[in-house]
Design an enzyme around this catalytic site. Structure first.
Site, PDB file in Angstrom:
ATOM      1  CG  ASN A  80      -2.150   0.867   1.039  1.00 43.30           C
ATOM      2  OD1 ASN A  80      -2.660   1.001  -0.079  1.00 43.30           O
ATOM      3  ND2 ASN A  80      -2.630   1.476   2.096  1.00 43.30           N
TER       4      ASN A  80
ATOM      5  NE  ARG B  63       4.864   6.901   1.650  1.00 48.33           N
ATOM      6  CZ  ARG B  63       5.167   6.910   2.951  1.00 48.33           C
ATOM      7  NH1 ARG B  63       5.929   7.862   3.444  1.00 48.33           N
ATOM      8  NH2 ARG B  63       4.713   5.976   3.753  1.00 48.33           N
TER       9      ARG B  63
ATOM     10  NE  ARG C  45       3.495   0.380   4.119  1.00 47.16           N
ATOM     11  CZ  ARG C  45       3.132   1.649   4.146  1.00 47.16           C
ATOM     12  NH1 ARG C  45       3.679   2.469   5.041  1.00 47.16           N
ATOM     13  NH2 ARG C  45       2.236   2.107   3.310  1.00 47.16           N
TER      14      ARG C  45
ATOM     15  CE  LYS D 213       2.596  -7.328  -4.627  1.00 46.41           C
ATOM     16  NZ  LYS D 213       3.748  -6.506  -4.220  1.00 46.41           N
TER      17      LYS D 213
ATOM     18  N   PRO E 152       2.639 -13.015  -8.114  1.00 46.78           N
ATOM     19  CG  PRO E 152       4.589 -12.072  -7.263  1.00 46.78           C
ATOM     20  CD  PRO E 152       4.090 -12.977  -8.350  1.00 46.78           C
TER      21      PRO E 152
ATOM     22  CG  ASP F 215       0.834  -5.295  -8.374  1.00 50.00           C
ATOM     23  OD1 ASP F 215       0.352  -5.887  -9.351  1.00 50.00           O
ATOM     24  OD2 ASP F 215       1.685  -4.419  -8.485  1.00 50.00           O
TER      25      ASP F 215
END
Length: 270
Positions: free
Chosen positions: A113, A118, A162, A202, A219, A221
DNA sequence: ATCCAGGCAGATG
DNA sequence: CATCTGCATGGA
């Protein structure tokens, strides 16, 4: 410092390999890229008829860049005369890197997310604050350093929610023998990974593919969901992932990388 | 400004 | 089992 000349190879492109979303510690330099892994770094620069690999540890990066795999053969096997073939044509130079497992786990927990710029920034701050200072850069920290930093540290460097994941997982990994995990089959290994706090399907699949180099994973996403939004309408990420693994089998990971790169590159020019 | 980003955990039908 | 919601932060 050593230099190796890598002759021109239609199935290797350093820019494609680094920009297909599997790795975050690299940046562009003139005519090439500088890439960092653990406490090592390398420059890969395009020259006439090939490229130069410059590093203190060329052997490490030769393996890291996966020059021993026959990508031409894999690409032939995956041709479907349709959109996979087009994606292969577009991303023909992608290699799947052989990355350090701990670095991959930490990096992909951060990735969830989150925007790619970043993600890079957060990982870079972790290296700057906890990693050993090398000649002109900072190493990826040891597990002991990561585990000792504390949740507060991860919050302060901008990891957001996180932070608790990073704290708990790094502490947990101190007591894990990854060599034992390597012996497990893909689904048993996925179960181990998904038991980590902050690791779902994921992120586990990314760790399986990029850290453990298991290719029977796909994966899914937001980008891959977009790729298949018409063909497989209404599928949840996990259901779509299972379906795609059935379809592409032992080549799933490669197909995923070509499609991801193709979809993302169509919008983004790094 | 609102939406969204390589999703996940926890709570609720 | 499937679906819903909150989450930290910053770029577009």
């Amino acid at each position: 410092m050593q230099t190796i000349f890598l002759p021109e190879n239609k199935t290797f492109d350093i820019g494609q390999t680094l920009n297909c979303g599997q790795v975050f510690r690299f940046h562009k330099i003139e005519n090439g890229y500088k890439v960092y892994s653990l406490n090592k770094c390398a420059e890969i620069v395009d020259v006439e008829n090939g490229c130069l690999l410059c590093s203190d540890d060329c052997n490490y990066f030769f393996n890291y860049l996966d020059f021993d795999t026959d990508y031409e053969k894999i690409q032939k096997q995956c041709n479907d005369g349709g959109f996979v073939s087009s994606a292969i044509e577009f991303g023909r130079g992608i290699h799947i890197l052989k990355q350090d497992i701990t670095e991959t786990i930490i990096s992909f927990i951060i990735s969830q997310n989150n925007h790619i710029p970043r993600i890079k920034m957060i990982i870079e701050r972790i290296c700057q604050k906890l990693g050993q200072e090398m000649n002109g850069y900072f190493a990826f920290p040891t597990l002991e350093k990561l585990a000792g930093a504390g949740e507060q540290f991860y919050s302060e460097i901008g990891a957001g929610y996180r932070a608790a994941y990073l704290d708990r997982v790094s502490k947990y990994l101190l007591d894990v023998d990854l060599e034992e995990w390597k012996k497990l089959d893909t689904s048993a290994l996925r179960a181990k990974l998904m038991a980590l706090y902050g690791v779902g399907r994921k992120v586990a699949d990314c760790i399986l593919l990029f850290g453990f180099n298991r290719f029977d994973v796909f994966p899914v996403d937001t980008w891959i969901l977009k790729v298949f939004e018409n063909e497989y309408q209404g599928f949840q990420a996990e259901a779509l992932s299972k379906l795609l693994v059935k379809k592409y089998g032992e080549y799933s990971g490669f197909v995923q990388q070509w499609l991801f790169f193709c979809k993302r590159e169509a919008k983004n020019v790094d």
